[in-house]
Design a protein around this motif. Structure first.
Motif, mmCIF file in Angstrom:
data_model
loop_
_atom_site.group_PDB
_atom_site.id
_atom_site.type_symbol
_atom_site.label_atom_id
_atom_site.label_comp_id
_atom_site.label_asym_id
_atom_site.label_seq_id
_atom_site.Cartn_x
_atom_site.Cartn_y
_atom_site.Cartn_z
ATOM 1 N N ARG A 125 0.846 -1.194 0.000
ATOM 2 C CA ARG A 125 0.000 0.000 0.000
ATOM 3 C C ARG A 125 0.884 1.249 0.000
ATOM 4 O O ARG A 125 1.319 1.724 1.056
ATOM 5 C CB ARG A 125 -0.950 -0.023 1.214
ATOM 6 C CG ARG A 125 -1.918 -1.190 1.164
ATOM 7 C CD ARG A 125 -3.000 -1.145 2.235
ATOM 8 N NE ARG A 125 -4.124 -1.988 1.833
ATOM 9 C CZ ARG A 125 -5.279 -2.076 2.474
ATOM 10 N NH1 ARG A 125 -5.472 -1.382 3.583
ATOM 11 N NH2 ARG A 125 -6.257 -2.846 2.032
ATOM 12 N N ASP A 154 -4.201 -2.949 8.199
ATOM 13 C CA ASP A 154 -5.511 -2.474 7.748
ATOM 14 C C ASP A 154 -5.811 -1.116 8.378
ATOM 15 O O ASP A 154 -6.185 -0.157 7.692
ATOM 16 C CB ASP A 154 -6.583 -3.502 8.164
ATOM 17 C CG ASP A 154 -7.980 -3.077 7.761
ATOM 18 O OD1 ASP A 154 -8.149 -2.626 6.609
ATOM 19 O OD2 ASP A 154 -8.901 -3.177 8.593
ATOM 20 N N ASP A 190 -5.636 3.028 6.548
ATOM 21 C CA ASP A 190 -6.763 3.964 6.486
ATOM 22 C C ASP A 190 -6.345 5.290 7.132
ATOM 23 O O ASP A 190 -6.654 6.370 6.627
ATOM 24 C CB ASP A 190 -7.999 3.417 7.227
ATOM 25 C CG ASP A 190 -8.971 2.685 6.300
ATOM 26 O OD1 ASP A 190 -8.517 2.055 5.330
ATOM 27 O OD2 ASP A 190 -10.198 2.753 6.556
ATOM 28 N N ILE A 200 -7.630 0.866 -1.536
ATOM 29 C CA ILE A 200 -7.711 0.354 -0.149
ATOM 30 C C ILE A 200 -9.100 0.604 0.434
ATOM 31 O O ILE A 200 -9.459 0.039 1.443
ATOM 32 C CB ILE A 200 -6.606 0.919 0.784
ATOM 33 C CG1 ILE A 200 -6.974 2.292 1.353
ATOM 34 C CG2 ILE A 200 -5.239 0.954 0.131
ATOM 35 C CD1 ILE A 200 -6.339 2.550 2.709
#
Ligand SMILES: NC(=O)c1ccc[n+]([C@@H]2O[C@H](COP(=O)([O-])OP(=O)(O)OC[C@H]3O[C@@H](n4cnc5c(N)ncnc54)[C@H](O)[C@@H]3O)[C@@H](O)[C@H]2O)c1
Ligand SMILES: CC(C)[C@H](C(=O)O)[C@@H](O)C(=O)O
Ligand SMILES: [Mg+2]
Length: 358
Positions: A109, A247, A251, A278
């Protein structure tokens, strides 16, 4: 003869449908511009698949994915299940099974901050400027895949956080290798002051680090890492962490890039690569046509780069996104007080601007 590349398009639910359409158009445009042959095939997953077949990941979808060279995925999720904790079949089960079945253990990511969006974030520009982070989130282990259930007549519930040595080793190698091509810094994030699975994580990361003596390894606990990420994002280079922590942290990191609608990801491992924003299916904006398509478009760029080795093509997409932003165009989520109303575009018109710049 030139290769025909097979791409499975997996729009899923909610804004997944809306943004993946734009990501696909970008792949079509790149194929036309560079003379490639991309063959697209669509498959179902999530709520849409449950409605059609009762299964959030039909065998047919999985077979298509396994037979393709890359997958462009949108998102899954529907309020029906989010509002019903007792639902036994859920869209997210399809996503998790897909990751497991395809062996997609490494989720990359990148937190790419476009300078044009420095003012769009609620974090001060001087704190943000120069941030460039690459997360390696482990994707097929952890509490997501450990034993879970109920006991005591349903009055007690449990989920098991579990990691095995090989799972930590293989993602750690990927993170260290990436760090060698960047600022040579890895931050490993865990909760080893409490959790046994994190103590194994740290032990294994320390062992793997010995094979990369040029890379500086730092360890942080998840709580402190969450704080430091906002306090001083510039200090981060490669972040290596487990499924759940990764996770949550990514964010949070979306606020460094300006919006959830800006972050792309690549899930890689044993077989075919899967590329997806994402973000989720975003019920609050579904059907309004306002979702930011750039995360999907940047996921398409990652697909070109990582699965097809098409560096120039990938850079062309990223440049086009940059030019779109430079020209002042924004979707609602990345607009600021100075954005003229005429420059605030919807999902489709924003996608069309990127196509123009390609
Ligand atoms: N990979 C996935 O498929 C995935 C990821 C996260 C959440 N979900 C699912 O999505 C559903 C909604 O979850 P959520 O609301 O917690 O997370 P979300 O990521 O869908 O949305 C969080 C917030 O970000 C905004 N946002 C997200 N993407 C955007 C975009 N492209 N443009 C503009 N704004 C955007 C949304 O409007 C919302 O306010 C749930 O069912 C959840 O399980 C799926
Ligand atoms: C929907 C959910 C299962 C998923 C995750 O937690 O991995 C999502 O939040 C993501 O980041 O892809
Ligand atoms: Mg998430």
């Amino acid at each position: 003869m030139k290769k025909t590349y097979k791409i499975t398009i997996l729009p899923g639910d909610g804004i997944g449908q809306e943004v993946t359409r734009e990501g696909k158009k970008v792949l079509e445009k790149i194929a036309a511009k560079f003379g490639h042959t991309f063959e697209f095939d669509e498959a179902t997953i999530g709520h849409a698949a449950i409605e059609a077949t009762g299964n959030p990941l039909p065998d047919e979808s999985l077979a298509k994915m396994k037979a393709s060279d890359a997958i462009l995925f949108g998102a899954v999720g529907h309020p029906k299940y989010d509002n019903d904790p007792t639902a036994k079949v859920r869209p997210e089960q399809g996503l998790l099974r897909m990751r497991k079945e395809l062996g997609l253990y490494a989720n990359l990511r990148p937190i790419k901050l476009f300078d044009e969006l420095l003012e769009a974030s609620s974090i001060k520009p001087e704190v943000l400027r120069g941030s460039d982070i690459l997360f390696f989130r482990e994707l097929t282990g952890d509490v997501y895949f450990g034993e879970r259930g109920r006991k005591d007549n349903g009055d007690t519930a449990y989920d098991t956080m579990i990691y095995s040595r090989y799972e930590v080793e293989r993602i750690a190698h990927k993170a260290f290798k990436a760090a060698m091509t960047r600022k040579k810094k890895v931050m490993s994030v865990d909760k080893s002051n409490v959790l046994e699975s994190s103590r194994l994580w740290k032990e294994v990361v320390n062992e793997v680090a010995k094979q990369y003596p040029e890379v500086t390894l730092e360890h942080q606990f998840i709580d402190a890492a969450a704080m430091l990420l906002i306090k001083n994002p510039k200090a981060f280079d490669v972040v290596l962490t487990g499924n759940l922590f990764g996770d949550i942290l990514t964010d949070e990191a979306s606020q460094i890039a300006g919006s959830m609608g800006m972050l792309a990801s690549a899930s890689v491992g044993d077989t075919v690569g899967l590329y997806e924003p994402i973000h989720g299916s975003a019920h609050d904006i579904t059907g309004k046509g306002v979702a930011n398509p750039l995360a999907s478009i940047l996921s398409a760029a990652l697909l070109l780069d990582i699965s097809f080795g098409m560096k120039e093509e990938a850079d062309t997409v990223i440049k086009a996104v940059e030019q779109t932003l430079k020209a002042g165009f924004r979707t609602r989520d990345i607009a600021d007080a100075n954005t003229p109303a005429a420059n605030i575009l919807n999902t489709e018109t924003m996608g069309a601007k990127v196509l123009e710049f390609i």
